[in-house]
Design an enzyme around this catalytic site. Structure first.
Site, PDB file in Angstrom:
ATOM      1  N   ASP A  76       2.810  -4.387  -4.521  1.00  0.00           N
ATOM      2  CA  ASP A  76       3.859  -5.405  -4.391  1.00  0.00           C
ATOM      3  C   ASP A  76       5.083  -5.019  -5.223  1.00  0.00           C
ATOM      4  OD1 ASP A  76       2.785  -5.912  -6.868  1.00  0.00           O
ATOM      5  OD2 ASP A  76       2.392  -8.038  -6.533  1.00  0.00           O
ATOM      6  N   SER A  77       5.004  -3.849  -5.886  1.00  0.00           N
ATOM      7  CA  SER A  77       6.204  -3.256  -6.493  1.00  0.00           C
ATOM      8  C   SER A  77       7.281  -3.057  -5.434  1.00  0.00           C
ATOM      9  CB  SER A  77       5.861  -1.913  -7.153  1.00  0.00           C
ATOM     10  OG  SER A  77       5.178  -1.073  -6.237  1.00  0.00           O
ATOM     11  N   ASP A  93      -1.923  -4.517  -2.071  1.00  0.00           N
ATOM     12  CA  ASP A  93      -1.892  -5.648  -3.014  1.00  0.00           C
ATOM     13  C   ASP A  93      -1.904  -6.994  -2.304  1.00  0.00           C
ATOM     14  OD1 ASP A  93      -1.858  -4.457  -5.503  1.00  0.00           O
ATOM     15  OD2 ASP A  93       0.325  -4.478  -5.703  1.00  0.00           O
ATOM     16  N   LYS A 130      -6.116  -5.239  -3.666  1.00  0.00           N
ATOM     17  CA  LYS A 130      -6.001  -5.279  -5.130  1.00  0.00           C
ATOM     18  C   LYS A 130      -5.461  -6.645  -5.544  1.00  0.00           C
ATOM     19  CE  LYS A 130      -2.829  -2.740  -7.565  1.00  0.00           C
ATOM     20  NZ  LYS A 130      -2.022  -3.765  -8.248  1.00  0.00           N
ATOM     21  N   GLU A 133      -4.639  -9.145  -9.267  1.00  0.00           N
ATOM     22  CA  GLU A 133      -4.399  -9.080 -10.712  1.00  0.00           C
ATOM     23  C   GLU A 133      -5.167 -10.179 -11.443  1.00  0.00           C
ATOM     24  OE1 GLU A 133      -0.180  -9.070 -11.496  1.00  0.00           O
ATOM     25  OE2 GLU A 133       0.167  -7.378 -10.141  1.00  0.00           O
ATOM     26  N   GLU A 165      -3.052  -1.142 -16.563  1.00  0.00           N
ATOM     27  CA  GLU A 165      -1.611  -0.856 -16.722  1.00  0.00           C
ATOM     28  C   GLU A 165      -1.158  -1.131 -18.157  1.00  0.00           C
ATOM     29  OE1 GLU A 165       0.874  -2.469 -13.642  1.00  0.00           O
ATOM     30  OE2 GLU A 165       2.721  -1.995 -14.720  1.00  0.00           O
TER      31      GLU A 165
HETATM   32  O1  KIV Z   1       2.562  -2.916  -7.307  1.00  0.00           O
HETATM   33  C1  KIV Z   1       2.288  -1.777  -7.732  1.00  0.00           C
HETATM   34  O2  KIV Z   1       2.914  -0.777  -7.362  1.00  0.00           O
HETATM   35  C2  KIV Z   1       1.196  -1.652  -8.676  1.00  0.00           C
HETATM   36  C3  KIV Z   1       1.110  -0.378  -9.456  1.00  0.00           C
HETATM   37  C4  KIV Z   1       2.174  -0.351 -10.487  1.00  0.00           C
HETATM   38  C5  KIV Z   1      -0.232  -0.165 -10.046  1.00  0.00           C
HETATM   39  O3  KIV Z   1       0.426  -2.549  -8.846  1.00  0.00           O
END
Ligand code: KIV
Length: 267
Positions: A47-48, A86, A115, A117, A184
């Site tokens: 989600d970056s 994510d 993924k 968090e 992280e």
């Molecule tokens: O969203 C993302 O790119 C991430 C990485 C920084 C691990 O979660």
């Protein structure tokens, strides 16, 4: 690179055999193909993308629809790499909501693992997803979706209490059935301890060289991200003729343990 597509079991075997797992983010089919051909093991649709694709200040505005769209694009570009996508902010506030949105990421976005968090608060959700057949990757340490609670993008686990909490959370996620963990921005010594205590692969970003693998945001390592490149990243473009060569250099550096160096890690 042509070889068998990677899976949860081959990634676990890689840890057991002492190999390093290489991971980078991607958000579209073209970069996905470049990463796949350069031998990247895991492609993360992070989600970056809210920050590096959309130019937002955080990952919080990203929606499930957007994650599905980018995941589907990335899935079309790859053959060998394992695809992790994510669950964005507020898309897994309850186990049922998590299941509905994980189903979308897998059925419409072709994700092979989702993924999410957080630690103890997510244990029930992880167990529910795993019971339904959804492979899950946890994410601990600096968890960007909680940036407003953390008070900024800061190294986590520096004092004994918070370090012990992260260890406990890592073990709880594994016990709930998570198949992989991203750590992280934590001190190298803490990451080493968690990596040695867990059976599942631990992928670090700003967590030192001792993890089972490394992940970076693609645009950070190509040095095209907005703002300042984070301390834990390295510009792999500076000595490469093209993007494919930069990614190959990253894969080699992770596999040989020359990345991350001390200057990309925290004490
Ligand atoms: O969203 C993302 O790119 C991430 C990485 C920084 C691990 O979660």
């Amino acid at each position: 690179m042509t070889s068998k597509p990677l899976s949860v079991t081959s990634l676990l075997a890689k840890k057991q055999n002492g190999g390093k797992i290489t991971c980078l983010t991607a958000y579209d089919a073209s970069f996905s193909r470049v990463l796949d051909e350069a031998g990247v093991d895991v492609i993360l649709v992070g989600d970056s993308l809210g920050m590096v694709i959309q130019g937002q200040e955080s990952t919080l505005p990203v929606t499930v629809d957007e994650m599905v769209y980018h995941s589907r694009c990335v899935a079309r570009g790859k053959q060998r790499a394992f695809l992790v996508t994510d669950l964005p902010f507020m898309s897994y506030a309850t186990p049922d909501q998590a299941a509905r949105n994980a189903a979308r990421l897998m059925q419409e976005g072709y994700a092979q693992m989702v993924k999410l968090e957080g630690g103890l608060k997510q244990v029930e959700t992880v167990r529910h997803l795993v019971d339904l057949g959804v492979p899950v990757c946890g994410h601990l340490g600096l968890i960007p979706q909680s940036v407003n609670q953390l008070g900024g993008y800061r190294v986590q686990g520096r004092d004994e209490v918070s370090a012990n909490r992260i260890i406990e959370e890592a073990k709880a996620l594994e016990a709930a059935g998570a198949s992989m963990l991203v750590l992280e921005c934590v001190p190298t010594s803490l990451a080493n301890e968690i990596t040695s205590q867990l059976v599942i692969p631990v992928i670090g970003i700003g967590a030192g060289v001792g993890c089972d693998g490394q992940v970076l945001v693609l645009y950070d390592m190509l040095d095209i991200s907005f703002g300042i490149r984070p301390k834990f990243s390295r510009n792999f473009m500076s000595e490469a003729d093209d993007v494919g060569k930069a990614v190959e250099a990253y894969v080699a550096a992770v596999q040989t343990g020359s990345f991350p160096a001390k200057e990309h890690s925290f004490e």
